[in-house]
Design an enzyme around this catalytic site. Structure first.
Site, PDB file in Angstrom:
ATOM      1  CE  LYS A  82      -3.961   1.985   2.556  1.00  0.00           C
ATOM      2  NZ  LYS A  82      -4.822   1.870   3.757  1.00  0.00           N
ATOM      3  CB  SER A 157      -8.319   3.604   2.733  1.00  0.00           C
ATOM      4  OG  SER A 157      -7.441   3.017   3.668  1.00  0.00           O
ATOM      5  CB  SER A 181      -8.545   0.713   5.576  1.00  0.00           C
ATOM      6  OG  SER A 181      -9.241   1.901   5.368  1.00  0.00           O
TER       7      SER A 181
HETATM    8  N1  GLN Z   1     -13.462   4.204   6.033  1.00  0.00           N
HETATM    9  C1  GLN Z   1     -12.907   4.611   7.287  1.00  0.00           C
HETATM   10  C2  GLN Z   1     -12.443   6.046   7.160  1.00  0.00           C
HETATM   11  O1  GLN Z   1     -12.633   6.598   6.166  1.00  0.00           O
HETATM   12  C3  GLN Z   1     -11.771   3.718   7.665  1.00  0.00           C
HETATM   13  C4  GLN Z   1     -10.569   3.943   6.842  1.00  0.00           C
HETATM   14  C5  GLN Z   1      -9.387   3.173   7.324  1.00  0.00           C
HETATM   15  O2  GLN Z   1      -9.525   2.135   7.982  1.00  0.00           O
HETATM   16  N2  GLN Z   1      -8.199   3.695   7.050  1.00  0.00           N
HETATM   17  O3  GLN Z   1     -11.878   6.600   8.037  1.00  0.00           O
END
Ligand code: GLN
Length: 488
Positions: A82, A157, A181
């Protein structure tokens, strides 16, 4: 035997075996992944940067080690990373314009560990900017498409990392999980993902979003591969003071397929009205499968679940507003033309951050501002304690908890972009796990009528990664679900 053009489809366990027996070379395996990326990634956009030259160099070095007969488990295994992990000499953007040209001079601890094992990095994967989002649509480099249906999102994400594994562009990958995410994109793309206990894996060199929630972990094609990768990642790090010194178990050896007598908690708050009926029926069928294997299911309650999203969006945005203060136009990446320091700061941030990141910085700054701190941040911290206690109480009645990962399967690109609140709801079943600091595994448990993967989540008490991996592996080995490769 897989032909050489299909080597990219192997699991880590299979590839590692064949590499050691010198039936295949790390260069051949890496080439197969790079060829696959060249063939499909223009349609998926799972990668922001492909590091072909570096990958082939790493593969050659791995072959050298393999021929000496003493290579570690991940030697020669091609992985996607990532684009939030600092990789020495390789651009690390966090999918933001503000870091478009940032080339870190050092490796994250996890990257250094994998490098020392001889792993091969094929590239940096796409994500929501600064890991804020649930669909990878908030990327300055365009969205990632779901390999099972190119009109749908890959989740987020860490959408690029999930899609890359689902599409066989690499054998496994790394993601991060602050509120879901790793688990939500794993679920949307039909692969395995694990968010370890908070502090199990070092976060040093991983660009911070919300420091009390962030945790890093692997995506893989099987639970066994996730176990192999997690073992290599976990463990103490003097550079991350929050990182636990607890010894790391041999997660692969914990995979005994034994679930007899396992008490599986089923939280009534996680089977809610409005969720896709096929998601519920598929998770319920998995529970039946566990019962037929000798496990027991018990109904439990996590009464504060309905406060989780509100609590998370105070804590996460408050921490993000502090963490993102460092992008000032002076130290990293983008620098806007300006007359003085204040203008430099303002213009860089205005040009460099996307809309969702700006929204979060404003929300977080507000929540922390004088006079509001007690009403928002302090209150959210108290709610967080209640959520953690819900789980502590539940784990007196059960060993693991099984839930859906997300209320729906992958939604259409663009479908939720105009309404941040509906987007936030995609994480309704994953966010509490981060607030409580627990480990959570996501794995495929079925498909809906559109052929889209459905994900099941297995949650355990702190540091019970071995138990949730064992439960997941037992389900995988039961053969209850036949995985479908995306037709690309
Ligand atoms: N969707 C959640 C957010 O936007 C979690 C994102 C994540 O786990 N980095 O914060």
């Amino acid at each position: 035997m897989a032909s050489s053009s299909e080597l990219n489809r192997l699991t880590i366990a299979e590839a590692s075996d064949r590499l050691r027996r010198r039936e295949i070379s790390a260069v051949e395996l890496t080439r197969a992944c790079l060829d696959r990326i060249a063939a499909v990634d223009s349609r998926l956009n799972a990668f922001i940067t492909v590091t072909e030259k570096e990958a082939l160099e790493q593969a050659r070095a791995a072959d050298h080690r393999l021929s000496s007969g003493q290579a570690p488990a991940l030697c020669g295994i091609p992985l996607g990373i990532k684009d939030i992990y600092c990789t020495s000499g390789v651009r690390t953007t966090c999918a933001s314009k503000i870091l478009e040209t940032f080339v870190p001079p050092f490796d994250a601890t996890t990257i250094a560990k994998l490098r020392a094992e001889g792993a091969v990095f094929v590239g940096k994967t796409n994500m929501d900017e600064f890991a804020m989002g649930s669909s990878t649509e908030n990327s300055a480099f365009g969205p990632t498409m779901n390999p099972h249906d190119l009109t749908r999102v890959a989740g987020g994400s860490s959408g690029g990392s999930a899609a890359a594994v689902a599409a066989d562009e690499c054998l496994a990958s790394l993601g991060t999980d602050t509120g879901g995410s790793i688990r939500e994109p794993a679920s949307f793309c039909g692969v395995v993902g694990i968010k370890p206990t908070y502090s199990r894996v070092s976060r040093y060199g991983v660009i911070a979003y919300a420091s009390s929630l962030d945790q890093v972990g692997p995506f893989a094609k099987t639970v066994r591969d996730a176990a192999i990768l997690l073992r290599a990642l976990a463990g103490a790090d003097p550079r991350d003071s929050t990182c636990s010194a607890r010894p790391v178990p041999d997660y692969e050896r914990a995979l005994t397929a034994e679930v007899k007598g396992l008490r599986i908690g089923v939280p009534r708050e996680y089977f809610v009205e409005g969720m896709q009926p096929e998601v519920e029926s598929s998770v319920r069928a998995a529970l039946k499968q566990y019962e037929s294997m000798g496990a027991k299911t018990v109904e439990i309650s996590l009464p504060h679940s309905s406060y989780a999203i509100a609590c998370y969006y105070i804590v996460a945005t408050a921490e993000a507003s502090a963490n993102l203060a460092r992008y000032d136009g002076v130290r990293y990446g983008l620098r806007a033309a300006a007359e003085d320091n204040i203008e430099l700061n303002e213009k860089t941030r205005e040009q460099g951050f996307g809309a969702e990141v700006k929204r979060r910085i404003m929300l977080g700054t507000f929540a922390l501002s004088a006079g509001y701190y007690d009403a928002y941040y302090l209150k959210a911290m108290k709610v967080r304690t209640l959520i953690r206690r819900d789980f502590e109480q539940a784990f007196q009645k059960c060993d693991v908890i099984v839930t859906p990962v997300a209320p729906t399967t992958a939604f259409r690109l663009g479908e939720k972009m105009s309404d941040p609140l509906t987007m936030y709801l995609s994480d309704i079943f994953t966010i509490s796990v981060n607030l409580a600091g627990l480990p959570g595994l996501a794995m495929p448990c079925g498909y809906d009528g559109n052929n889209l993967p459905i994900g099941m989540q297995i949650i355990g008490p702190q540091f019970s990664e071995d138990a949730i991996l064992r439960a997941g592996d037992a389900f995988e080995r039961s053969g209850a679900v036949t995985l479908r490769r995306p037709a690309l």
